[in-house]
Design a protein around this motif. Structure first.
Motif, short mmCIF file in Angstrom:
data_model
loop_
_atom_site.label_atom_id
_atom_site.label_comp_id
_atom_site.label_asym_id
_atom_site.label_seq_id
_atom_site.Cartn_x
_atom_site.Cartn_y
_atom_site.Cartn_z
N ASP A 1 32.14 -14.28 -32.68
CA ASP A 1 31.02 -15.18 -32.94
C ASP A 1 30.67 -15.20 -34.43
O ASP A 1 30.44 -16.28 -34.99
CB ASP A 1 29.80 -14.74 -32.11
CG ASP A 1 28.67 -15.74 -32.21
OD1 ASP A 1 28.94 -16.95 -32.04
OD2 ASP A 1 27.54 -15.31 -32.48
N LEU A 2 30.66 -14.04 -35.07
CA LEU A 2 30.40 -14.01 -36.51
C LEU A 2 31.48 -14.77 -37.28
O LEU A 2 31.19 -15.49 -38.23
CB LEU A 2 30.31 -12.56 -37.02
CG LEU A 2 29.08 -11.76 -36.62
CD1 LEU A 2 29.18 -10.35 -37.18
CD2 LEU A 2 27.81 -12.43 -37.06
N ARG A 3 32.73 -14.59 -36.85
CA ARG A 3 33.84 -15.28 -37.52
C ARG A 3 33.71 -16.79 -37.38
O ARG A 3 33.93 -17.53 -38.33
CB ARG A 3 35.17 -14.80 -36.93
CG ARG A 3 36.37 -15.15 -37.78
CD ARG A 3 37.65 -14.48 -37.30
NE ARG A 3 37.51 -13.05 -37.16
CZ ARG A 3 37.60 -12.40 -35.99
NH1 ARG A 3 37.84 -13.05 -34.88
NH2 ARG A 3 37.45 -11.09 -35.94
N ARG A 4 33.30 -17.26 -36.20
CA ARG A 4 33.11 -18.70 -35.98
C ARG A 4 31.96 -19.24 -36.84
O ARG A 4 32.01 -20.37 -37.30
CB ARG A 4 32.81 -18.99 -34.51
CG ARG A 4 34.04 -19.02 -33.62
CD ARG A 4 33.69 -19.59 -32.25
NE ARG A 4 32.73 -18.76 -31.53
CZ ARG A 4 33.06 -17.79 -30.67
NH1 ARG A 4 34.33 -17.53 -30.44
NH2 ARG A 4 32.13 -17.08 -30.06
N ARG A 5 30.95 -18.44 -37.03
CA ARG A 5 29.76 -18.87 -37.77
C ARG A 5 29.86 -18.55 -39.26
O ARG A 5 28.94 -18.85 -40.01
CB ARG A 5 28.53 -18.21 -37.17
CG ARG A 5 28.32 -18.65 -35.72
CD ARG A 5 27.13 -18.01 -35.09
NE ARG A 5 25.94 -18.31 -35.85
CZ ARG A 5 24.88 -17.50 -35.92
NH1 ARG A 5 24.89 -16.37 -35.28
NH2 ARG A 5 23.83 -17.83 -36.64
N ARG A 6 30.96 -17.98 -39.68
CA ARG A 6 31.15 -17.60 -41.08
C ARG A 6 30.97 -18.81 -41.98
O ARG A 6 31.56 -19.85 -41.74
CB ARG A 6 32.55 -17.03 -41.26
CG ARG A 6 32.92 -16.66 -42.67
CD ARG A 6 34.37 -16.20 -42.73
NE ARG A 6 34.49 -14.83 -42.31
CZ ARG A 6 34.85 -13.84 -43.12
NH1 ARG A 6 35.13 -14.08 -44.37
NH2 ARG A 6 34.92 -12.62 -42.67
N PRO A 7 30.17 -18.67 -43.03
CA PRO A 7 29.99 -19.81 -43.94
C PRO A 7 31.28 -20.12 -44.70
O PRO A 7 32.01 -19.21 -45.08
CB PRO A 7 28.90 -19.34 -44.91
CG PRO A 7 28.62 -17.91 -44.61
CD PRO A 7 29.40 -17.51 -43.40
N GLN A 8 31.53 -21.42 -44.88
CA GLN A 8 32.67 -21.84 -45.68
C GLN A 8 32.21 -21.93 -47.13
O GLN A 8 31.33 -22.71 -47.45
CB GLN A 8 33.20 -23.20 -45.20
CG GLN A 8 33.80 -23.15 -43.82
CD GLN A 8 34.98 -22.21 -43.75
OE1 GLN A 8 35.86 -22.24 -44.59
NE2 GLN A 8 35.00 -21.34 -42.75
N ARG A 9 32.77 -21.10 -47.95
CA ARG A 9 32.35 -21.05 -49.34
C ARG A 9 33.31 -21.88 -50.20
O ARG A 9 34.50 -21.91 -49.95
CB ARG A 9 32.34 -19.62 -49.85
CG ARG A 9 31.48 -18.69 -49.01
CD ARG A 9 31.40 -17.32 -49.65
NE ARG A 9 31.08 -16.20 -48.82
CZ ARG A 9 29.95 -15.99 -48.18
NH1 ARG A 9 29.01 -16.87 -48.21
NH2 ARG A 9 29.76 -14.91 -47.47
N ALA A 10 32.79 -22.50 -51.21
CA ALA A 10 33.64 -23.23 -52.16
C ALA A 10 34.56 -22.24 -52.83
O ALA A 10 34.13 -21.16 -53.25
CB ALA A 10 32.78 -23.95 -53.19
N GLY A 11 35.83 -22.59 -52.90
CA GLY A 11 36.79 -21.72 -53.58
C GLY A 11 37.32 -20.60 -52.71
O GLY A 11 38.08 -19.78 -53.18
N SER A 12 36.92 -20.51 -51.43
CA SER A 12 37.47 -19.47 -50.59
C SER A 12 38.71 -19.99 -49.90
O SER A 12 38.91 -21.18 -49.75
CB SER A 12 36.44 -19.01 -49.55
OG SER A 12 36.15 -20.04 -48.65
N GLY A 13 39.56 -19.09 -49.50
CA GLY A 13 40.78 -19.48 -48.80
C GLY A 13 42.00 -19.07 -49.59
O GLY A 13 41.92 -18.53 -50.68
#
Length: 168
Positions: free
Chosen positions: A69-81
């Motif tokens: 659930d935390l992984r699904r709700r993880r914020p998408q940050r600019a520059g991440s990945g």
């Protein structure tokens, strides 16, 4: 109670406590459920590493659904990945334990991306002992491209070959 005090913890505190208890093998379900609930409103405050550690700790403690659930709700940050830019000088020296196929591949990939890498290897040189593995690369596939290896320029020919039976 300790669980009641979790609301006073920062994201970093939660990540550190979760990691420490999970790493010590303490898998108290009530504690980890409380840690997961306390983490939810702080998702934006976690660094990626802290959130990774918290998810790992929850999974290790048997709270896989909370970790998912935390992984699904993880914020998408600019520059991440995978393609994000990293300030390599700030990362410091990366130490890799073992100069086998895996360690060497990781070292080459990191060096090609500008990281300072040190490989620790127990053998003094390649001929210190008979090696029980080999690597044959068939063509110029996506793996060599991803590692940034140009076979023509980076080739290191073998000095000897051994064949081992199942008895060694």
């Amino acid at each position: 109670s300790a669980q009641g005090r979790l609301r006073d913890f920062s994201a970093s505190d939660l990540a550190n406590v979760a990691w420490a208890f999970a790493n010590a093998g303490t898998a108290d379900a009530a504690l980890f459920i409380a840690l997961g609930k306390a983490a939810e409103p702080l998702l934006e405050a976690f660094t990626d590493e802290e959130l990774d550690n918290t998810e790992w700790a929850l999974s290790r403690a048997g709270q896989r659904e909370i970790a998912r659930d935390l992984r699904r709700r993880r914020p998408q940050r600019a520059g991440s990945g995978a393609g994000s830019a990293v300030d390599t000088p700030k990362c410091g020296r990366i130490v890799i334990a073992g100069g086998g196929i895996g360690g060497a591949a990781v070292a080459v990939a990191l060096q090609k991306r500008g990281f300072e890498v040190v490989v620790l290897e127990a053998d003094a040189d390649f001929d210190s002992r008979q090696q029980g593995y080999g690597l044959t690369i068939q063509g110029y596939g996506s793996t060599t491209q991803a590692l940034g290896i140009g076979l023509a320029e980076d080739d290191a020919p073998s000095t000897s070959h051994y064949t081992f039976s199942s008895e060694g």
